[in-house]
Design an enzyme around this catalytic site. Structure first.
Site, PDB file in Angstrom:
ATOM      1  N   CYS A  50       0.728  -0.973   0.282  1.00 15.94           N
ATOM      2  CA  CYS A  50       0.151  -0.212   0.032  1.00 15.94           C
ATOM      3  C   CYS A  50       1.119   1.383  -0.083  1.00 15.94           C
ATOM      4  O   CYS A  50       0.374   2.330  -0.292  1.00 15.94           O
ATOM      5  CB  CYS A  50      -1.139   0.070   1.463  1.00 15.94           C
ATOM      6  SG  CYS A  50      -1.789  -1.236   1.043  1.00 15.94           S
TER       7      CYS A  50
ATOM      8  N   HIS B  98      -3.173   7.703   6.765  1.00 14.30           N
ATOM      9  CA  HIS B  98      -2.279   6.067   6.484  1.00 14.30           C
ATOM     10  C   HIS B  98      -3.910   5.346   6.736  1.00 14.30           C
ATOM     11  O   HIS B  98      -5.228   5.038   5.412  1.00 14.30           O
ATOM     12  CB  HIS B  98      -1.519   5.428   7.321  1.00 14.30           C
ATOM     13  CG  HIS B  98      -2.538   3.965   6.372  1.00 14.30           C
ATOM     14  ND1 HIS B  98      -2.100   3.673   4.576  1.00 14.30           N
ATOM     15  CD2 HIS B  98      -2.094   2.736   6.459  1.00 14.30           C
ATOM     16  CE1 HIS B  98      -1.962   3.288   4.029  1.00 14.30           C
ATOM     17  NE2 HIS B  98      -1.911   1.687   5.546  1.00 14.30           N
TER      18      HIS B  98
ATOM     19  N   LYS C 107      -9.743   8.182   3.038  1.00  8.47           N
ATOM     20  CA  LYS C 107     -10.113   7.009   3.419  1.00  8.47           C
ATOM     21  C   LYS C 107     -11.224   6.648   3.783  1.00  8.47           C
ATOM     22  O   LYS C 107     -12.007   6.072   3.551  1.00  8.47           O
ATOM     23  CB  LYS C 107      -8.904   5.642   3.608  1.00  8.47           C
ATOM     24  CG  LYS C 107      -7.776   5.724   3.016  1.00  8.47           C
ATOM     25  CD  LYS C 107      -6.724   4.482   3.572  1.00  8.47           C
ATOM     26  CE  LYS C 107      -5.317   3.877   2.722  1.00  8.47           C
ATOM     27  NZ  LYS C 107      -4.239   5.473   3.324  1.00  8.47           N
TER      28      LYS C 107
ATOM     29  N   GLU D 117      -0.806   4.788  14.013  1.00 13.17           N
ATOM     30  CA  GLU D 117      -0.320   5.841  13.815  1.00 13.17           C
ATOM     31  C   GLU D 117      -0.930   7.080  14.285  1.00 13.17           C
ATOM     32  O   GLU D 117       0.136   7.795  14.439  1.00 13.17           O
ATOM     33  CB  GLU D 117      -0.982   6.441  12.424  1.00 13.17           C
ATOM     34  CG  GLU D 117      -0.498   6.964  11.765  1.00 13.17           C
ATOM     35  CD  GLU D 117      -0.906   6.968  10.049  1.00 13.17           C
ATOM     36  OE1 GLU D 117      -0.467   8.175   9.159  1.00 13.17           O
ATOM     37  OE2 GLU D 117      -1.960   6.256  10.216  1.00 13.17           O
TER      38      GLU D 117
ATOM     39  N   HIS E  20      -9.571   2.002   0.718  1.00 14.31           N
ATOM     40  CA  HIS E  20      -8.289   1.686   0.155  1.00 14.31           C
ATOM     41  C   HIS E  20      -7.661   1.268  -0.607  1.00 14.31           C
ATOM     42  O   HIS E  20      -8.477   0.359  -1.125  1.00 14.31           O
ATOM     43  CB  HIS E  20      -7.816   0.799   1.314  1.00 14.31           C
ATOM     44  CG  HIS E  20      -6.319   0.537   1.883  1.00 14.31           C
ATOM     45  ND1 HIS E  20      -5.417   1.462   1.144  1.00 14.31           N
ATOM     46  CD2 HIS E  20      -5.504  -0.087   2.826  1.00 14.31           C
ATOM     47  CE1 HIS E  20      -3.843   1.123   1.530  1.00 14.31           C
ATOM     48  NE2 HIS E  20      -4.506   0.215   2.809  1.00 14.31           N
TER      49      HIS E  20
ATOM     50  N   PHE F 232       1.627  -3.229   3.613  1.00 14.23           N
ATOM     51  CA  PHE F 232       1.998  -5.126   4.704  1.00 14.23           C
ATOM     52  C   PHE F 232       3.759  -5.273   4.204  1.00 14.23           C
ATOM     53  O   PHE F 232       3.857  -4.672   3.017  1.00 14.23           O
ATOM     54  CB  PHE F 232       0.993  -6.260   3.724  1.00 14.23           C
ATOM     55  CG  PHE F 232      -0.711  -6.400   4.393  1.00 14.23           C
ATOM     56  CD1 PHE F 232      -0.810  -5.493   5.294  1.00 14.23           C
ATOM     57  CD2 PHE F 232      -1.361  -7.153   3.302  1.00 14.23           C
ATOM     58  CE1 PHE F 232      -2.080  -5.637   5.647  1.00 14.23           C
ATOM     59  CE2 PHE F 232      -2.730  -6.545   4.113  1.00 14.23           C
ATOM     60  CZ  PHE F 232      -2.879  -5.962   5.232  1.00 14.23           C
TER      61      PHE F 232
END
Length: 417
Positions: A165, A305, A337, A316, A342, A403
């Site tokens: 991502c 994110h 998002k 985060e 996403h 990931f």
């Protein structure tokens, strides 16, 4: 060696909430959700039955029949968004030195639908390996920048970054550095993804990564909300034209923003889960600030994110508080998002665009669908909840993580033309 200055001179977007930059921005500031029941396939047996799909775009009108057969959806998305960005930049394709124009593109997965369909066809056959001759060229992740360069004749650096991502944020950072170091004058950068497929939905469901709020999909993506239960899969593309400042100035280009710096780091912790203390995220933001030559108090807004996962959102925000200290409470923090879902490898690109437009319009898009405060999140942080907020944004940060522990961070600055 003195580094070149790098600016953004063109933008393009194809997203679940808008099929061009104008539509995308209008939807962002109005708090529009792109999440809806999936139309691409029968979801009866799937845990999650919704996603953020591209809507109301006729690809058969944009591409010829032969092109449609030869291009996976992720590559189609890339061409649509990059065409808009190139046109928006005003670059004269007849006179520009095409050896000095490159394409650096991000894709976390690539042609997943093509791979899925070809393998299904083989598995359902008699064992004879009858594969479409376009199977491999449609599937491979690097084919999107290849097709962009072929269409326009760009002969500079051309490749794909793959970091889950974080892919398109890494592409943007690479593009920044190629121009900074004097290797290119212009780079078409960004990312695209088309993972709303049976394999994509099934795979992420198996990981328990997706929201299963099937009774209310529009409100399923809810970053920072106490009742978040996973991310909503999106698709689409974002494109940015990065250009050396003097090159842009010499041709009288409009300039959206300056790209001040980029940072990267690794969590080195787990395949899919973030470090609970956000140590890798702390490192990437500190690296980005150092690369840009800025102090934490110089930043006005952070597009996080913020995927709407129970662990990721908290980690985060902990990291932001650690890096920015008391200044964190004066920032506008948001997650777009909540509206787009996403977009995996394309997330960094469309969120960078959102950050740039927030500076241009002095308006920070909201984090929608927030209803219940999370006791693990500092209540004094301004998460730009549910409604866009007017604010002079001179420096904006965009965070993207993937990931594998891949972290990328980019800083933009408003610039007087």
């Amino acid at each position: 060696m003195e580094l070149k200055r790098v600016v953004v001179t063109g933008l393009g977007a194809l997203t679940p909430i808008g099929n061009n930059i104008e539509e995308y921005w209008d939807a962002l500031v109005s708090g529009k959700s792109g999440s809806a029941p999936i139309t691409y396939f029968d979801t009866e047996k799937f845990k999650t039955k919704f996603a953020c799909e591209i809507k109301n775009f006729d690809f058969n009108e944009y591409f010829g029949r032969k092109e449609i057969r030869r291009l996976d959806r992720f590559a189609q998305y890339a061409l649509v968004a990059s065409d808009e960005a190139i046109a928006d930049s005003g670059i004269d394709l007849e006179t520009v030195d095409k050896y000095r124009v490159g394409v650096i593109w991000g894709a976390g997965i690539g042609g997943l639908e093509t791979f899925q369909e070809e393998v299904k066809n083989f598995a359902n056959g008699d064992g004879t390996p009858r594969f479409n001759p376009f199977f491999i060229p449609k599937m491979i992740a690097d084919i999107a920048p290849g097709n962009i360069s072929i269409k326009h004749g760009f002969m500079g650096p051309n490749y794909t970054t793959v970091s889950a991502c974080a892919s398109s944020a890494n592409a943007l950072i690479d593009a920044l550095n190629y121009i900074r170091l004097g290797y290119s004058d212009v780079i078409v950068t960004g990312g695209s993804e088309a993972a709303v497929t049976q394999a994509g939905m099934g795979g992420f469901n198996a990981m328990h990564a997706l929201s299963t709020r099937n009774d209310d999909p529009e409100k399923a993506s809810r970053p920072f909300d106490a009742n978040r239960d996973g991310f909503v899969l999106g698709e689409g593309s974002g494109a940015l034209i990065l250009e050396e400042y003097e090159h842009a100035k010499a041709r009288g280009a409009k300039i959206y923003a300056e790209v001040l710096g980029g940072g990267m780091s690794s969590d080195a912790y787990h395949m899919t889960a973030p470090h609970p203390d956000g140590t890798g995220v702390v490192a990437v933001m500190e690296n980005c600030l150092r690369n840009a030559g800025l102090n934490p108090e110089d930043v006005d807004a952070i597009n996080t994110h913020g995927t709407s996962t129970p662990l990721g959102d908290v980690a985060e925000l902990k990291a932001i508080t650690k890096v920015f200290g008391d200044h964190a409470k004066t920032l506008n923090i948001n997650s777009t998002k909540s509206m787009t879902g996403h977009l995996l490898g394309a997330a960094g690109a469309i969120e960078a665009i959102a950050s740039i437009l927030a500076m241009k319009h002095s308006l920070v898009p909201p984090t929608i669908n927030h209803e219940t405060a999370d006791e693990n999140i500092d209540a004094e942080l301004n998460l730009t909840l549910n409604k866009a907020q007017e604010r002079e944004v001179n420096v904006a940060m965009s965070n993207t993580f993937g990931f594998g522990g891949h972290n990328a961070c980019v800083l933009f600055k408003k610039i007087a033309e």
